[in-house]
Design an enzyme around this catalytic site. Structure first.
Site, PDB file in Angstrom:
ATOM      1  N   TYR A  82     -51.022  71.392  21.144  1.00 50.73           N
ATOM      2  CA  TYR A  82     -50.800  70.206  20.310  1.00 50.73           C
ATOM      3  C   TYR A  82     -50.826  68.989  21.238  1.00 50.73           C
ATOM      4  CZ  TYR A  82     -48.412  67.647  16.477  1.00 50.73           C
ATOM      5  OH  TYR A  82     -48.059  66.764  15.494  1.00 50.73           O
ATOM      6  N   ARG A 147     -59.456  59.382  11.860  1.00 48.04           N
ATOM      7  CA  ARG A 147     -58.431  58.745  12.715  1.00 48.04           C
ATOM      8  C   ARG A 147     -57.643  59.869  13.384  1.00 48.04           C
ATOM      9  NH1 ARG A 147     -53.625  59.788  13.525  1.00 48.04           N
ATOM     10  NH2 ARG A 147     -52.431  58.966  11.798  1.00 48.04           N
ATOM     11  N   LYS A 165     -52.117  71.898  14.009  1.00 54.10           N
ATOM     12  CA  LYS A 165     -51.027  71.739  13.034  1.00 54.10           C
ATOM     13  C   LYS A 165     -50.686  73.099  12.414  1.00 54.10           C
ATOM     14  CE  LYS A 165     -50.501  67.179  13.002  1.00 54.10           C
ATOM     15  NZ  LYS A 165     -49.264  66.406  13.051  1.00 54.10           N
ATOM     16  N   GLU A 236     -54.351  65.191   6.808  1.00 57.04           N
ATOM     17  CA  GLU A 236     -53.999  64.885   8.194  1.00 57.04           C
ATOM     18  C   GLU A 236     -55.057  64.007   8.843  1.00 57.04           C
ATOM     19  OE1 GLU A 236     -51.066  66.357   9.710  1.00 57.04           O
ATOM     20  OE2 GLU A 236     -51.469  64.703  11.085  1.00 57.04           O
ATOM     21  N   ASP A 237     -54.618  62.929   9.441  1.00 56.68           N
ATOM     22  CA  ASP A 237     -55.474  62.069  10.268  1.00 56.68           C
ATOM     23  C   ASP A 237     -56.705  61.548   9.529  1.00 56.68           C
ATOM     24  OD1 ASP A 237     -53.516  62.512  12.084  1.00 56.68           O
ATOM     25  OD2 ASP A 237     -54.797  63.247  13.683  1.00 56.68           O
ATOM     26  N   ASP A 259     -49.337  64.024   5.916  1.00 53.91           N
ATOM     27  CA  ASP A 259     -48.428  64.202   7.045  1.00 53.91           C
ATOM     28  C   ASP A 259     -48.191  62.902   7.807  1.00 53.91           C
ATOM     29  OD1 ASP A 259     -46.877  65.712   8.853  1.00 53.91           O
ATOM     30  OD2 ASP A 259     -48.585  65.818  10.233  1.00 53.91           O
ATOM     31  N   ASP A 260     -49.215  62.065   7.925  1.00 55.66           N
ATOM     32  CA  ASP A 260     -49.075  60.846   8.734  1.00 55.66           C
ATOM     33  C   ASP A 260     -48.205  59.809   8.028  1.00 55.66           C
ATOM     34  OD1 ASP A 260     -50.863  61.553  11.005  1.00 55.66           O
ATOM     35  OD2 ASP A 260     -52.212  61.858   9.319  1.00 55.66           O
ATOM     36  N   ASN A 408     -49.763  58.524  19.685  1.00 57.45           N
ATOM     37  CA  ASN A 408     -50.217  59.745  20.359  1.00 57.45           C
ATOM     38  C   ASN A 408     -51.673  59.617  20.780  1.00 57.45           C
ATOM     39  OD1 ASN A 408     -47.812  61.305  19.958  1.00 57.45           O
ATOM     40  ND2 ASN A 408     -48.384  61.538  17.820  1.00 57.45           N
TER      41      ASN A 408
HETATM   42  N1  LIG Z   1     -45.219  60.464  16.309  1.00 57.55           N
HETATM   43  C1  LIG Z   1     -45.802  60.955  15.238  1.00 57.55           C
HETATM   44  O1  LIG Z   1     -45.391  61.971  14.672  1.00 57.55           O
HETATM   45  C2  LIG Z   1     -47.005  60.263  14.699  1.00 57.55           C
HETATM   46  C3  LIG Z   1     -47.666  59.312  15.419  1.00 57.55           C
HETATM   47  N2  LIG Z   1     -48.757  58.680  14.888  1.00 57.55           N
HETATM   48  C4  LIG Z   1     -49.474  57.743  15.724  1.00 57.55           C
HETATM   49  O2  LIG Z   1     -49.404  56.467  15.142  1.00 57.55           O
HETATM   50  C5  LIG Z   1     -50.536  55.715  15.524  1.00 57.55           C
HETATM   51  C6  LIG Z   1     -51.049  54.956  14.323  1.00 57.55           C
HETATM   52  O3  LIG Z   1     -51.446  55.809  13.292  1.00 57.55           O
HETATM   53  P1  LIG Z   1     -51.972  55.181  11.897  1.00 57.55           P
HETATM   54  O4  LIG Z   1     -50.958  54.266  11.352  1.00 57.55           O
HETATM   55  O5  LIG Z   1     -52.417  56.250  11.012  1.00 57.55           O
HETATM   56  O6  LIG Z   1     -53.252  54.433  12.463  1.00 57.55           O
HETATM   57  P2  LIG Z   1     -53.958  53.072  12.148  1.00 57.55           P
HETATM   58  O7  LIG Z   1     -55.098  52.971  13.095  1.00 57.55           O
HETATM   59  O8  LIG Z   1     -54.205  52.954  10.704  1.00 57.55           O
HETATM   60  O9  LIG Z   1     -52.866  51.967  12.510  1.00 57.55           O
HETATM   61  C7  LIG Z   1     -52.785  51.317  13.720  1.00 57.55           C
HETATM   62  C8  LIG Z   1     -52.092  50.005  13.475  1.00 57.55           C
HETATM   63  O10 LIG Z   1     -51.873  49.382  14.728  1.00 57.55           O
HETATM   64  C9  LIG Z   1     -52.279  48.042  14.640  1.00 57.55           C
HETATM   65  N3  LIG Z   1     -52.685  47.537  15.937  1.00 57.55           N
HETATM   66  C10 LIG Z   1     -53.772  47.821  16.675  1.00 57.55           C
HETATM   67  N4  LIG Z   1     -53.784  47.094  17.793  1.00 57.55           N
HETATM   68  C11 LIG Z   1     -52.690  46.335  17.759  1.00 57.55           C
HETATM   69  C12 LIG Z   1     -52.155  45.345  18.632  1.00 57.55           C
HETATM   70  N5  LIG Z   1     -52.768  45.007  19.753  1.00 57.55           N
HETATM   71  N6  LIG Z   1     -51.009  44.754  18.284  1.00 57.55           N
HETATM   72  C13 LIG Z   1     -50.368  45.077  17.133  1.00 57.55           C
HETATM   73  N7  LIG Z   1     -50.823  45.995  16.274  1.00 57.55           N
HETATM   74  C14 LIG Z   1     -51.972  46.610  16.584  1.00 57.55           C
HETATM   75  C15 LIG Z   1     -53.461  48.048  13.674  1.00 57.55           C
HETATM   76  O11 LIG Z   1     -53.649  46.743  13.196  1.00 57.55           O
HETATM   77  P3  LIG Z   1     -54.745  46.355  12.082  1.00 57.55           P
HETATM   78  O12 LIG Z   1     -54.166  46.884  10.792  1.00 57.55           O
HETATM   79  O13 LIG Z   1     -54.789  44.878  12.135  1.00 57.55           O
HETATM   80  O14 LIG Z   1     -55.995  47.030  12.482  1.00 57.55           O
HETATM   81  C16 LIG Z   1     -52.950  49.041  12.639  1.00 57.55           C
HETATM   82  O15 LIG Z   1     -52.143  48.392  11.689  1.00 57.55           O
HETATM   83  C17 LIG Z   1     -51.512  56.722  16.157  1.00 57.55           C
HETATM   84  O16 LIG Z   1     -51.450  56.561  17.561  1.00 57.55           O
HETATM   85  C18 LIG Z   1     -50.955  58.057  15.792  1.00 57.55           C
HETATM   86  O17 LIG Z   1     -51.207  59.034  16.758  1.00 57.55           O
HETATM   87  C19 LIG Z   1     -49.201  58.944  13.618  1.00 57.55           C
HETATM   88  C20 LIG Z   1     -48.586  59.905  12.869  1.00 57.55           C
HETATM   89  C21 LIG Z   1     -47.463  60.675  13.383  1.00 57.55           C
HETATM   90  C1  LIG Z   2     -48.611  63.496  15.254  1.00 55.76           C
HETATM   91  C2  LIG Z   2     -49.630  63.039  14.345  1.00 55.76           C
HETATM   92  O1  LIG Z   2     -49.733  63.520  13.226  1.00 55.76           O
HETATM   93  C3  LIG Z   2     -50.512  61.975  14.751  1.00 55.76           C
HETATM   94  O2  LIG Z   2     -50.358  61.426  15.832  1.00 55.76           O
HETATM   95  O3  LIG Z   2     -51.418  61.669  13.971  1.00 55.76           O
HETATM   96 MG   LIG Z   3     -51.529  63.042  12.282  1.00 54.13          MG
END
Ligand SMILES: NC(=O)C1=CN([C@@H]2O[C@H](COP(=O)(O)OP(=O)(O)OC[C@H]3O[C@@H](n4cnc5c(N)ncnc54)[C@H](OP(=O)(O)O)[C@@H]3O)[C@@H](O)[C@H]2O)C=CC1
Ligand SMILES: CC(=O)C(=O)O
Ligand SMILES: [Mg+2]
Length: 572
Positions: A82, A147, A165, A236-237, A259-260, A408
């Site tokens: 993972y 994504r 997963k 997922e993603d 999941d996200d 991540n």
């Molecule tokens: N810990 C966990 O269990 C999980 C972690 N994650 C992680 O969360 C992250 C985001 O996932 P997700 O929301 O689906 O992805 P998205 O790509 O949809 O979201 C990313 C967000 O970050 C913003 N962003 C990008 N660059 C900047 C910057 N320089 N300053 C401020 N904001 C910025 C984007 O802005 P804009 O909207 O303007 O493009 C967008 O709103 C990933 O890295 C993923 O791995 C996700 C799920 C679970």
């Molecule tokens: C952990 C997870 O689901 C993610 O980073 O997208």
């Molecule tokens: Mg995910």
């Protein structure tokens, strides 16, 4: 075909019956010695990607042993199967695929746009091990690869994620691996590098426009529902652009969750509950006084904000309009406000601020100075965004700043645990998406273990609970119940250490608690169809019921007895 089931642990008499006596060395080994050898080989490999490949190959030759190692050594193996290593594996997936899987032992189901009948036929053809005559999956994880973690659009290379997963479903919640279905829906990719890469294995075309996208996904989900009507689907993603729309459309139609948005929301709420309790008892911060900045405004950030908001509303009777104002959301253009002058994506509008219209804050330090947050949560995939200055400022504002860099894999985290400790005079309350190493405070020698706020603590138990309850939906209340159960699952020792999450070594016990809470909520909401679950009246009995239904590699000879019976009967 059946040799992958037990390998060299198969007894001589069984080998004889099956007619495979000369096909492997004569020695019959114990499961333990098989495990010892495999661990020795695994640990001799230096590069994490080599370990990933080694494990993926082991799955194809001895799946029982593969899971034995993962179940017994999850803390060591989770970072291999993972995050973070699965991120590297996905970047490399087209390069390594032919050495990991193929039609003989597939890694998952690959679907492309087709009509209903063709899709049903393709879905029916899939067997996790072609030697199995029947397949009755309980859960599928499906991605379109758009994504993958914070790594962006990786097309079919994202298959590593549904696979990883589901391996955690097996390890963490005891789902039988023969009843899991990883799915990659190949809709092309907008990743220019992959489109030009001679080794890229997916469709070499760009992704379709929305109308075609939603139509294709609909046909695929209908086909999956036709073939496997009781199977739970975990999205997922998927890019945030589509993740919310898909969830809204299918949440009441099929037993599914994202999941996200929802799994992450639940797991981060759990960590937040324990962080809020900790700063309340140790620094007198009233729960109702929290001010939370989200750096990132995608599916994960909005999902987490909504869950934490629900907690404030439910547990502290804060009206929705006031609870909502405890959150500030930041995207790539700065603080999200209603009058910013751009067209806000639908999912950002709810949290868009209306109370600072004269200012357009872009810089995180300016936002921190303006909001004076008690907590900073990173879901932006921008490494280093939480600079030492920002962290230091948080430590000036708060006795115990809550900092969750959750992106991540680890290379994309907004800061490391070490940076957070050093910039806050070791006062930070911390959790990251990918595990960081423990930190030793030089002056005292005290070792601090960071929390891992990753949805892996929730989705296995959530899925297991919904499967056992035979729930018709996965509701908001079931997800909330999962989160509260996780928050309360820490042992007194774990609490005394100040941890936000339980030890990964107890994942099955924790998943049983989470699953029991999900079953209970499903019964309360009358979505549970299992008469057995409905008849259980005590919490302990429910936890025991769930635990007893977990699959264990040690107790499964992977069908070798039934294969032998089959062989004998066909000879008679
Ligand atoms: N810990 C966990 O269990 C999980 C972690 N994650 C992680 O969360 C992250 C985001 O996932 P997700 O929301 O689906 O992805 P998205 O790509 O949809 O979201 C990313 C967000 O970050 C913003 N962003 C990008 N660059 C900047 C910057 N320089 N300053 C401020 N904001 C910025 C984007 O802005 P804009 O909207 O303007 O493009 C967008 O709103 C990933 O890295 C993923 O791995 C996700 C799920 C679970
Ligand atoms: C952990 C997870 O689901 C993610 O980073 O997208
Ligand atoms: Mg995910």
């Amino acid at each position: 075909m059946y040799m992958h089931t037990l390998g060299t642990a198969m007894e001589t008499s069984k080998r004889q019956v099956l007619g495979i006596s000369g096909l492997m060395p004569v020695r019959v080994e114990s499961f333990e010695i098989q495990k010892k050898r495999a661990l020795k080989q695994l640990r001799s490999k230096q590069a994490p990607i080599e370990k990933y490949i080694f494990m993926a190959q082991l799955r194809t030759t001895n799946v029982r042993l593969f899971y034995k190692i993962i179940v017994d050594h999850l803390e060591e193996l989770a970072p291999v199967i993972y995050t973070p290593t699965v991120g590297t594996a996905c970047l490399e997936y087209s390069n390594i695929y032919p050495f990991l899987a193929g039609p003989g032992v597939p890694d998952g189901l690959y679907l492309t746009k087709a009509d209903h009948a063709t899709l049903c036929k393709t879905i029916r053809q899939y067997r996790p091990f072609p030697s199995e005559s029947a397949f009755d999956p309980q859960i599928a994880v499906i991605s379109d690869g758009s994504r993958i973690l914070g790594l962006g659009d990786l097309g079919v290379n994202g298959m590593g994620i549904p696979i990883g997963k589901l391996q955690l479903y097996v390890a963490g919640a005891g789902i039988d691996p023969r009843r899991t279905l990883p799915i990659m829906l190949d809709l092309g990719t907008n990743n220019k590098k992959f489109l030009e890469d001679e080794f890229y294995l997916g469709l070499r075309e760009t992704r379709p426009a929305d109308e075609e996208f939603y139509e294709t996904v609909d046909t695929v989900l209908n086909a999956l529902k036709t073939v496997y009507p009781n199977m739970i689907i975990q999205f997922e993603d998927w890019s945030s652009e589509h993740a919310f729309g898909l969830l809204e459309k299918y949440k009441s139609e099929i037993t599914c969750f994202n999941d996200d948005i929802e799994g992450t929301g639940a797991v981060i709420l759990s960590g937040a509950i324990n962080a809020i309790r900790k700063v309340h008892s140790e620094s007198n911060v009233e729960p109702t006084n929290h001010r939370i900045v989200f750096y990132g405004a995608g599916s994960a950030a909005i999902g987490v904000a909504k869950q934490i908001q629900t907690y404030f509303e439910k547990e502290f009777d804060i009206p929705e309009e006031d609870a909502k104002k405890m959150f500030w959301i930041v995207d790539s253009k700065g603080l999200v406000t209603l009058d910013r002058g751009d067209n806000l994506a639908q999912h950002k509008i709810y949290y868009a601020r209306q109370d600072n219209e004269e200012q357009q804050y872009k810089d995180l330090m300016d936002i921190v100075n303006y909001v004076r947050p008690t907590a900073l949560i990173g879901l932006s995939s921008t490494p280093g965004a939480f600079t030492p200055d920002v962290l230091g400022r948080l430590a000036e504002i708060n006795e115990q700043p809550i900092v969750f860099p959750l992106s991540n894999p680890a290379t994309l985290a907004e800061c490391t645990f070490e940076q957070a400790m050093e910039s806050t005079d070791n006062r930070v309350i911390f959790a990251s998406g990918t595990a960081f190493p423990a930190y030793t405070i030089a002056s005292t020698g005290e070792v601090r273990t960071p929390g891992q706020g990753n949805n892996m603590y929730v989705f296995p138990g959530l899925g297991l609970g919904a499967i056992l309850a035979r729930s018709t939906v996965i509701s908001d209340n079931m997800i909330y119940a999962a989160s509260k159960a996780l928050a309360d699952s820490l042992t007194p020792e774990e609490q005394a250490r100040g941890w936000l999450y339980p030890s990964l070594t107890r994942i099955r016990a924790v998943s049983a608690i989470v699953a029991a809470a999900v079953c209970q909520e499903s019964v309360n909401e009358e979505s549970a169809q299992s008469e057995e679950i409905k008849a259980i009246t005590s919490h302990d009995e429910l936890v025991q019921y769930v635990s007893e239904r977990m699959w264990s590699p040690s107790q499964d000879n992977y069908g070798s007895d039934s294969l032998i019976a089959l062989q004998k009967s066909s000879r008679i």
